[in-house]
Enzyme design. Structure first.
Site, PDB file in Angstrom:
ATOM      1  N   ASP A  50       0.715  -1.214  -0.136  1.00  0.00           N
ATOM      2  CA  ASP A  50       0.099  -0.063  -0.098  1.00  0.00           C
ATOM      3  C   ASP A  50       0.897   1.172   0.096  1.00  0.00           C
ATOM      4  O   ASP A  50       1.701   1.482   0.827  1.00  0.00           O
ATOM      5  CB  ASP A  50      -0.840   0.012   1.246  1.00  0.00           C
ATOM      6  N   ASP A 143      -3.412   2.414  -5.937  1.00  0.00           N
ATOM      7  CA  ASP A 143      -2.090   2.712  -4.956  1.00  0.00           C
ATOM      8  C   ASP A 143      -1.930   1.335  -4.204  1.00  0.00           C
ATOM      9  O   ASP A 143      -1.121   1.326  -3.122  1.00  0.00           O
ATOM     10  CB  ASP A 143      -2.275   3.881  -4.126  1.00  0.00           C
ATOM     11  N   GLU A 144      -2.659   0.177  -4.338  1.00  0.00           N
ATOM     12  CA  GLU A 144      -2.277  -1.029  -3.646  1.00  0.00           C
ATOM     13  C   GLU A 144      -2.621  -2.298  -4.260  1.00  0.00           C
ATOM     14  O   GLU A 144      -3.580  -2.295  -5.277  1.00  0.00           O
ATOM     15  CB  GLU A 144      -3.266  -0.691  -2.234  1.00  0.00           C
TER      16      GLU A 144
END
Length: 438
Positions: A50, A143-144
């Site tokens: 993350d 983003d993860e």
């Protein structure tokens, strides 16, 4: 790097990646205190990565003057916080918090509107780096992602834990942002682990400790236990995961249906879901919050057109289409309305999304004032079967051709080079879409 010592309790340094030969507090080679140690460190292979305060981190990277300042990504006093840097979070700012409350908590914060095109571009750079480590990468957002390193040790010549730490250093050096990583034996616990010790975190939850670790945690740590369901559990006297561990599966299912089975399994650290690299986004949407509440159909339609074009642009950029159009409205007293309409075939055209949205919107404009308007599509698929030529509706065919011409001009000269009659002159009383990011 030196050959690993067969004692995972000694671990390795996350900064110089040197395996340690004793249980020191600092790296024997570089003196760093960032040591990774765990009895199962070299056996675990499922990770969750993350990016730390992703949007804010990118803005700070691009503007060093912001480095030590509290930063909020959002816009307008009536909007919400998309994300905040860790300095602002220490002052009490949180994602999804109304902007006026965020500025009350941290009046000295710098506020920047979200730049989704930039964030998506950086997210793709991070994703590309992930895919050099293993083919099993399952994105959860820009983003993860989950990564499964099973079977990659021969490829990398190192255990997954070290590969994960090396990746974190590479992202920091090559992209200029930081990530936190969680390593475990299942998705549920890898995701939990990545939330520890942010930013630049690296946490491990092993199988032997899972039940004991979970026992003291609140039930809200289990996926699917939101505010409403948590209130139900509290009424039944259930507040900790440890209480769930003492209950029978049948009892939980009688009380809570299918969710009862999830409570039973996850409370015991049982999660057999595999990392799925083909897992796709379930919807694409855009929304905006108004400075002044709007009741007028004409004004709402004008905003709806611009939002439809944003959704269409994202679909085209991703090579996907959607079959169900979803309208979202929030009244001035914060009550949420969602309406949907299924199309005959998938679409990626702004005009079709807009027309379906207008039909749904007309039924809701009864004098009610709205503070938020959103439009999106779900039931996504590849765009190869989207928008077949309509031989009956000539006007529809002409609009599709015109949209194609507009797209070509915007690709060449920028999005503002061409505006429709609906969107011309808009933007003075509405904020751009504000997607949330943790």
């Amino acid at each position: 790097m030196a050959a690993p010592v067969n004692n995972p309790d000694h671990g390795f340094c996350r900064d110089c990646l040197t395996f340690q030969r004793s249980e020191t507090r600092r790296c024997e080679r570089c003196g760093s205190p960032r040591l990774a140690r765990h009895p199962e460190l070299y056996r675990l292979h499922l990770a969750h990565i993350d990016c730390d305060a992703f949007y804010a981190a990118i803005e700070k990277r691009d503007n060093p003057a912001l480095k030590d300042k509290p930063l909020i990504i959002g816009g307008g006093k009536r909007g919400v916080v998309s994300t905040a840097c860790y300095i602002a979070r220490i002052r009490g700012v949180r994602s999804a918090m109304p902007m006026f409350k965020a500025l009350e908590a941290c009046p000295e914060a710098v506020v920047i509107p979200p730049n989704m095109e930039k964030y998506v571009r950086v997210g793709r750079e991070v994703r590309a780096m992930m895919q050099t480590l293993t083919p099993l990468v399952e994105p959860l957002s820009i983003d993860e992602a989950f990564l499964d390193f099973a079977g990659t040790e021969r490829l990398h010549g190192q255990p997954p834990a070290v590969v994960l730490a090396r990746f974190a250093l590479a992202v920091e050096k090559e992209i200029g942002i930081t990530v936190s990583a969680g390593l475990s034996y299942c998705k549920f616990l890898a995701k939990i682990a990545s939330d520890f010790r942010k930013p630049r975190g690296f946490s491990v939850i092993g199988e032997a400790e899972a039940v004991g670790f979970l026992a003291t945690k609140p039930v809200t740590m289990i996926w699917g236990v939101g505010k409403a369901f948590n209130a139900t559990l509290e009424r039944d006297g259930i507040r900790t995961i440890g209480q769930l561990q003492t209950m029978e599966r049948g009892d939980l299912m009688r009380r809570y249906g299918v969710m009862g089975d999830r409570l039973y399994r996850l409370s015991r650290g049982e999660d057999v879901r595999r990392v799925d690299p083909d897992q796709d986004a379930k919807s694409v949407s855009a929304e905006t919050t108004f400075d002044t509440d709007i009741a007028s159909l004409d004004e709402l339609v004008s905003v709806l057109r611009g939002l439809s074009e944003k959704v269409s642009a994202r679909l085209k950029k991703s090579g996907i289409a959607g079959r169900t159009v979803v309208l979202k409205l929030k009244t001035q007293d914060f009550k949420l309305r969602t309406r949907n309409r299924q199309l005959g075939d998938p679409t990626r055209l702004a005009d079709r999304i807009f027309q379906a949205g207008v039909e749904l919107l007309r039924k809701e404009t009864d004098g009610t004032k709205f503070r938020l308007l959103g439009i999106g599509v779900s039931d996504l698929s590849d765009d190869d079967k989207a928008d077949p030529p309509d031989l009956v509706d000539v006007q529809s065919r002409k609009r599709a051709m015109a949209e194609g011409a507009i797209d070509a001009l915007r690709d060449k000269f920028g999005r503002k080079a061409v505006e429709t009659g609906y969107t011309f002159g808009r933007g003075r009383d509405a904020h751009p879409p504000e997607p949330l990011e943790d």
